[in-house]
Design an enzyme around this catalytic site. Sequence first.
Site, PDB file in Angstrom:
ATOM      1  N   LEU A  36       0.817  -1.200   0.000  1.00 22.95           N
ATOM      2  CA  LEU A  36       0.000   0.000   0.000  1.00 22.95           C
ATOM      3  C   LEU A  36       0.860   1.264   0.000  1.00 22.95           C
ATOM      4  O   LEU A  36       1.687   1.468   0.886  1.00 22.95           O
ATOM      5  CB  LEU A  36      -0.916   0.002   1.228  1.00 22.95           C
ATOM      6  CG  LEU A  36      -1.865   1.195   1.364  1.00 22.95           C
ATOM      7  CD1 LEU A  36      -2.852   1.219   0.218  1.00 22.95           C
ATOM      8  CD2 LEU A  36      -2.582   1.144   2.708  1.00 22.95           C
ATOM      9  N   ASP A  37       0.643   2.103  -1.015  1.00 22.91           N
ATOM     10  CA  ASP A  37       1.311   3.406  -1.142  1.00 22.91           C
ATOM     11  C   ASP A  37       2.830   3.307  -1.129  1.00 22.91           C
ATOM     12  O   ASP A  37       3.527   4.252  -0.754  1.00 22.91           O
ATOM     13  CB  ASP A  37       0.848   4.358  -0.024  1.00 22.91           C
ATOM     14  CG  ASP A  37      -0.603   4.782  -0.187  1.00 22.91           C
ATOM     15  OD1 ASP A  37      -1.121   4.689  -1.311  1.00 22.91           O
ATOM     16  OD2 ASP A  37      -1.218   5.175   0.815  1.00 22.91           O
ATOM     17  N   GLU A  38       3.373   2.164  -1.537  1.00 27.23           N
ATOM     18  CA  GLU A  38       4.831   2.001  -1.529  1.00 27.23           C
ATOM     19  C   GLU A  38       5.364   1.606  -2.910  1.00 27.23           C
ATOM     20  O   GLU A  38       6.478   1.115  -3.027  1.00 27.23           O
ATOM     21  CB  GLU A  38       5.236   0.958  -0.489  1.00 27.23           C
ATOM     22  CG  GLU A  38       4.957   1.391   0.945  1.00 27.23           C
ATOM     23  CD  GLU A  38       5.468   0.400   1.969  1.00 27.23           C
ATOM     24  OE1 GLU A  38       6.266  -0.484   1.590  1.00 27.23           O
ATOM     25  OE2 GLU A  38       5.071   0.503   3.147  1.00 27.23           O
TER      26      GLU A  38
END
Length: 277
Positions: A220-222
Amino acid sequence: MMNFIFKIACKDEKGLVHKISDVLLKNNLNIVKNDEFVDREKSLFFMRTEVSGIADPQKVMDQIKDQLGDCNIELSKNTPKNIVVLVTKEHHCLSDLLIRNHFKDLNFNILAVIGNYESLKDMTEKFDVPFHYISTENITREEHEIQIMQTLKNYEFDYLVLAKFMRILSNNFVEKFKGRIVNIHHSFLPAFIGANPYRQAFERGVKIIGATAHFVTDDLDEGPIIYQDIIKVSHSKTAKDLANLGRDVERNVLANALKLVFEDKVFIDGNKTVIFE
């Protein structure tokens, strides 16, 4: 005359540029613009080349592969990319994209917008873009994604853009569209997660806010970062001020990221990007 863009990534070795340019010359193609980068730690070579001329692009790709051996080659025409935008309730990123799409400011066409709320339906349809409402109520994430994928089958798109789509996508969904989903989210120093991040930032007295656009991965979001920007803020700003400033940064960062992606200037290298600006 036709314009093409070749993106080539392979192990670095002597003579690569000569081998590639020799193939292009033999096919009577003119190099309009060329960018190269060597990652010396990994010994990887990246090259983006714009060419013009009359040739069979698949034949040229095959000849380059014969010369280089094990390599990744992408070919694209210098034409607008087709996209589908996923949204929830926040309008700022979508409205910016709709305006840019209307005036052809960026190299893309919005084919449709999909939302898990109907909040942005009227605005979308004012720009003559189809809006598909797919509710998340009383269904699982997997069931919701199945409905999204069924809708996506109606469109031949190049990329999905998450314009403040506040849903976590499953690994299966992300894998199906690997390297083709772009997301935008806020960035704070320090970072804040959960509800009301701008309120949290205000209460901590942050001095920098910003945004990050990245490719979506299972983490997530990486995912690989495409574009980032920040602005400085002071104690005089209210939580509402921070939210307004943050929205400005988010839409600008997303637009800049999409410009790079849609002009085929971005290479994904693991969890990093190589970008020729």
